[in-house]
Design a protein around this motif. Structure first.
Motif, PDB file in Angstrom:
ATOM      1  N   ILE A  67      13.056  86.896   3.095  1.00 20.23           N
ATOM      2  CA  ILE A  67      13.268  86.351   1.761  1.00 20.23           C
ATOM      3  C   ILE A  67      12.544  85.012   1.645  1.00 20.23           C
ATOM      4  O   ILE A  67      12.719  84.150   2.528  1.00 20.23           O
ATOM      5  CB  ILE A  67      14.775  86.151   1.479  1.00 20.23           C
ATOM      6  CG1 ILE A  67      15.530  87.461   1.742  1.00 20.23           C
ATOM      7  CG2 ILE A  67      15.009  85.665   0.047  1.00 20.23           C
ATOM      8  CD1 ILE A  67      15.099  88.629   0.910  1.00 20.23           C
ATOM      9  N   PRO A  68      11.674  84.808   0.643  1.00 19.86           N
ATOM     10  CA  PRO A  68      11.559  85.575  -0.604  1.00 19.86           C
ATOM     11  C   PRO A  68      10.490  86.677  -0.612  1.00 19.86           C
ATOM     12  O   PRO A  68      10.251  87.262  -1.678  1.00 19.86           O
ATOM     13  CB  PRO A  68      11.194  84.487  -1.619  1.00 19.86           C
ATOM     14  CG  PRO A  68      10.332  83.545  -0.834  1.00 19.86           C
ATOM     15  CD  PRO A  68      10.926  83.526   0.562  1.00 19.86           C
ATOM     16  N   TRP A  69       9.842  86.964   0.506  1.00 20.69           N
ATOM     17  CA  TRP A  69       8.787  87.981   0.496  1.00 20.69           C
ATOM     18  C   TRP A  69       9.297  89.324  -0.005  1.00 20.69           C
ATOM     19  O   TRP A  69       8.535  90.088  -0.605  1.00 20.69           O
ATOM     20  CB  TRP A  69       8.203  88.171   1.900  1.00 20.69           C
ATOM     21  CG  TRP A  69       7.532  86.968   2.469  1.00 20.69           C
ATOM     22  CD1 TRP A  69       7.098  85.859   1.793  1.00 20.69           C
ATOM     23  CD2 TRP A  69       7.213  86.745   3.843  1.00 20.69           C
ATOM     24  NE1 TRP A  69       6.542  84.955   2.668  1.00 20.69           N
ATOM     25  CE2 TRP A  69       6.597  85.467   3.935  1.00 20.69           C
ATOM     26  CE3 TRP A  69       7.389  87.484   5.007  1.00 20.69           C
ATOM     27  CZ2 TRP A  69       6.143  84.934   5.140  1.00 20.69           C
ATOM     28  CZ3 TRP A  69       6.949  86.957   6.219  1.00 20.69           C
ATOM     29  CH2 TRP A  69       6.332  85.702   6.278  1.00 20.69           C
ATOM     30  N   ASP A  70      10.561  89.637   0.247  1.00 22.99           N
ATOM     31  CA  ASP A  70      11.102  90.954  -0.089  1.00 22.99           C
ATOM     32  C   ASP A  70      12.132  90.907  -1.202  1.00 22.99           C
ATOM     33  O   ASP A  70      13.027  91.758  -1.271  1.00 22.99           O
ATOM     34  CB  ASP A  70      11.707  91.601   1.167  1.00 22.99           C
ATOM     35  CG  ASP A  70      10.654  91.952   2.203  1.00 22.99           C
ATOM     36  OD1 ASP A  70       9.554  92.387   1.813  1.00 22.99           O
ATOM     37  OD2 ASP A  70      10.925  91.786   3.410  1.00 22.99           O
ATOM     38  N   SER A  93      15.276  84.126   6.680  1.00 27.10           N
ATOM     39  CA  SER A  93      15.051  83.080   5.685  1.00 27.10           C
ATOM     40  C   SER A  93      13.643  82.519   5.811  1.00 27.10           C
ATOM     41  O   SER A  93      12.942  82.757   6.795  1.00 27.10           O
ATOM     42  CB  SER A  93      16.080  81.962   5.856  1.00 27.10           C
ATOM     43  OG  SER A  93      15.927  81.334   7.130  1.00 27.10           O
ATOM     44  N   ASN A  94      13.227  81.754   4.811  1.00 23.05           N
ATOM     45  CA  ASN A  94      11.876  81.181   4.788  1.00 23.05           C
ATOM     46  C   ASN A  94      11.948  79.767   4.228  1.00 23.05           C
ATOM     47  O   ASN A  94      12.163  79.575   3.034  1.00 23.05           O
ATOM     48  CB  ASN A  94      10.963  82.058   3.927  1.00 23.05           C
ATOM     49  CG  ASN A  94       9.525  81.563   3.883  1.00 23.05           C
ATOM     50  OD1 ASN A  94       9.276  80.361   3.856  1.00 23.05           O
ATOM     51  ND2 ASN A  94       8.579  82.485   3.837  1.00 23.05           N
ATOM     52  N   HIS A 120      18.994  77.954  -0.228  1.00 27.45           N
ATOM     53  CA  HIS A 120      18.179  79.156   0.052  1.00 27.45           C
ATOM     54  C   HIS A 120      18.890  80.059   1.048  1.00 27.45           C
ATOM     55  O   HIS A 120      18.922  81.290   0.874  1.00 27.45           O
ATOM     56  CB  HIS A 120      16.808  78.749   0.598  1.00 27.45           C
ATOM     57  CG  HIS A 120      16.051  79.892   1.199  1.00 27.45           C
ATOM     58  ND1 HIS A 120      15.567  80.945   0.451  1.00 27.45           N
ATOM     59  CD2 HIS A 120      15.700  80.170   2.487  1.00 27.45           C
ATOM     60  CE1 HIS A 120      14.948  81.819   1.239  1.00 27.45           C
ATOM     61  NE2 HIS A 120      15.020  81.358   2.479  1.00 27.45           N
ATOM     62  N   HIS A 121      19.475  79.478   2.066  1.00 32.39           N
ATOM     63  CA  HIS A 121      20.179  80.288   3.060  1.00 32.39           C
ATOM     64  C   HIS A 121      21.453  80.909   2.477  1.00 32.39           C
ATOM     65  O   HIS A 121      21.809  82.038   2.842  1.00 32.39           O
ATOM     66  CB  HIS A 121      20.493  79.449   4.295  1.00 32.39           C
ATOM     67  CG  HIS A 121      19.295  79.153   5.140  1.00 32.39           C
ATOM     68  ND1 HIS A 121      18.475  78.068   4.910  1.00 32.39           N
ATOM     69  CD2 HIS A 121      18.749  79.823   6.186  1.00 32.39           C
ATOM     70  CE1 HIS A 121      17.495  78.068   5.794  1.00 32.39           C
ATOM     71  NE2 HIS A 121      17.632  79.128   6.574  1.00 32.39           N
ATOM     72  N   LEU A 122      22.109  80.200   1.593  1.00 33.73           N
ATOM     73  CA  LEU A 122      23.281  80.781   0.934  1.00 33.73           C
ATOM     74  C   LEU A 122      22.864  81.963   0.059  1.00 33.73           C
ATOM     75  O   LEU A 122      23.580  82.977  -0.021  1.00 33.73           O
ATOM     76  CB  LEU A 122      24.002  79.718   0.106  1.00 33.73           C
ATOM     77  CG  LEU A 122      24.527  78.503   0.880  1.00 33.73           C
ATOM     78  CD1 LEU A 122      25.288  77.572  -0.052  1.00 33.73           C
ATOM     79  CD2 LEU A 122      25.400  78.921   2.058  1.00 33.73           C
ATOM     80  N   GLU A 123      21.696  81.861  -0.565  1.00 30.34           N
ATOM     81  CA  GLU A 123      21.167  82.984  -1.345  1.00 30.34           C
ATOM     82  C   GLU A 123      20.835  84.159  -0.424  1.00 30.34           C
ATOM     83  O   GLU A 123      21.028  85.330  -0.796  1.00 30.34           O
ATOM     84  CB  GLU A 123      19.929  82.538  -2.120  1.00 30.34           C
ATOM     85  CG  GLU A 123      20.234  81.551  -3.238  1.00 30.34           C
ATOM     86  CD  GLU A 123      18.985  80.842  -3.769  1.00 30.34           C
ATOM     87  OE1 GLU A 123      17.884  81.144  -3.257  1.00 30.34           O
ATOM     88  OE2 GLU A 123      19.117  79.992  -4.668  1.00 30.34           O
ATOM     89  N   CYS A 124      20.341  83.861   0.785  1.00 27.19           N
ATOM     90  CA  CYS A 124      20.072  84.919   1.761  1.00 27.19           C
ATOM     91  C   CYS A 124      21.361  85.637   2.142  1.00 27.19           C
ATOM     92  O   CYS A 124      21.375  86.867   2.333  1.00 27.19           O
ATOM     93  CB  CYS A 124      19.404  84.343   3.012  1.00 27.19           C
ATOM     94  SG  CYS A 124      17.665  83.880   2.789  1.00 27.19           S
TER      95      CYS A 124
END
Length: 387
Positions: A67-70, A93-94, A120-124
């Motif tokens: 994520i976010p590549w996918d 994560s990224n 971002h990690h919480l979104e992951c």
């Protein structure tokens, strides 16, 4: 198949190796990313390609996402994976492709930027909830290039604070695995450069935090199997990223540079109870820059299977007897006898008995799948990580 006793075949029957979605996209070097005909243009096509590896080998039923590549409609992607006979796995994560992370993400001096990386990690983890994934894998491209550039201790403190906030969001059946890498893109110091630092950080988090060992992320001459042994002994080896290297983090086909090292690693995995252990995830982390991507993944999972079979052939009773008696050469000979055993014909025969092709590489070339995707995937933006 007498060379592989039934008890070994039974163990190999259960082996599962997770594939990385990004292995099917375009990649390259710091100088150039190479495009190839038939490259997936979205996560759905990546999953379809990964499914071909599993259909031909029976070894790769799980696909990791990045994520976010996918980014995708994850309900639809999960259904697509199920239809293709695979499932979605680790979420990666990224925090290394955003301008604001130039001087760090989870370790940044600026609390706002740290919070952005935490979010971002919480979104992951939200993605994990939708995909049914167990593991959140974190690799951090953070550190410094020059002495005095950064407060190394302060960065460790901020990293722990950030990881605590991410860890607190995990559900009871989810895990955090922290990957380490001894250099690049930072060259003076890296915030998580070795297994000890990763271990110290995850041990302070709790039982649901473990270490990810990437076989390419070590200095030349490092005894990786010793690290495998130690992390298994401590109960903190959560996952592998299998690849191979000649110089640094080359991300080449696993076993390409040093198949004997892969054999030694897998022996310690077996010795330490990590083989077919649901708490120790086998995964590939590779980029196929010049070779066919699907064939590269097929070759990789077959290499892991072959070296696992050889590791299982080690006569542990004879080995222990030699070790106890101090017979150095006899102990080494036990290792070498297993390593030099050619298990490929037996595995080919065993695959046929399970309804799989004896030669998955040839079967893919004969399947027509490559020609089909090259004809169908015309136009659009090919997937890739950029350079």
């Amino acid at each position: 198949m007498g060379i592989l006793p039934q008890n070994i075949l039974d163990q190999l029957q259960e082996q599962a190796i997770e594939l990385p979605s990004w292995a099917f996209g375009n990649s390259g070097t710091r100088f150039k990313v190479f495009g190839t005909p038939g490259t997936p243009r979205d996560p759905f096509e990546k999953i379809s390609d990964a499914a071909q590896v599993n259909k031909l080998t029976g070894l790769a039923p799980i696909v990791a996402l990045h994520i976010p590549w996918d980014l995708s409609d994850f309900d639809a992607l999960r259904k697509h994976a199920e239809d293709e006979g695979v499932e979605l796995g680790t979420i990666n994560s990224n925090t290394f492709q955003d301008d604001e992370y130039k001087f760090g993400a989870l370790t940044h001096e600026d609390a706002r930027i740290r919070q952005k990386a935490i979010d971002h990690h919480l979104e992951c983890i939200d993605v994990m909830d939708k995909t049914g994934s167990r593991d959140l894998k974190i690799w951090l491209a953070e550190g410094s290039n020059y002495p005095g550039q950064a407060d190394m201790r302060g960065r460790q403190d901020r990293l722990q604070e950030s990881l605590q906030k991410i860890y607190a969001r995990l559900s009871d059946d989810q895990r955090l695995v922290l990957e380490y890498k001894f250099f690049e893109p930072s060259f003076y110091h890296t915030d998580v450069p070795d297994w000890g630092t990763s271990y110290a950080q995850v041990a302070a988090l709790g039982d649901k935090a473990l270490v990810c060992l990437d076989t390419g992320h070590h200095a030349p001459g490092t005894n990786i199997e010793f690290i495998v042994m130690q992390l298994l002994r401590l109960g903190k080896l959560g996952s592998f990223d299998f690849n191979s290297r000649f110089y640094a983090d080359d991300d080449l086909i696993v076993g390409a540079a040093d198949p004997f090292q892969l054999f030694r690693i897998l022996f310690e995995v077996v010795r330490g109870g990590g083989f077919n252990n649901p708490d120790v995830q086998f995964m590939l982390d590779q980029c196929h820059n010049v070779e066919n991507k699907i064939l590269g993944q097929i070759r990789s999972v077959l290499n892991v299977q072959e070296m696992t079979a050889r590791a299982l052939l080690v006569d542990t009773d004879a080995l222990r007897e030699a070790q106890v008696s101090g017979d150095v050469l006899a102990a080494n000979q036990v290792f070498m006898d297993a390593f030099y055993t050619d298990v490929r014909p037996a595995l080919a025969e065993w695959r046929e008995g399970r309804g799989l092709p004896a030669d998955p590489m040839r079967a893919y070339l004969d399947s027509g799948y490559q020609e089909k995707i090259e004809a169908d995937r015309v136009g659009g933006q090919q997937a890739g990580w950029g350079a």
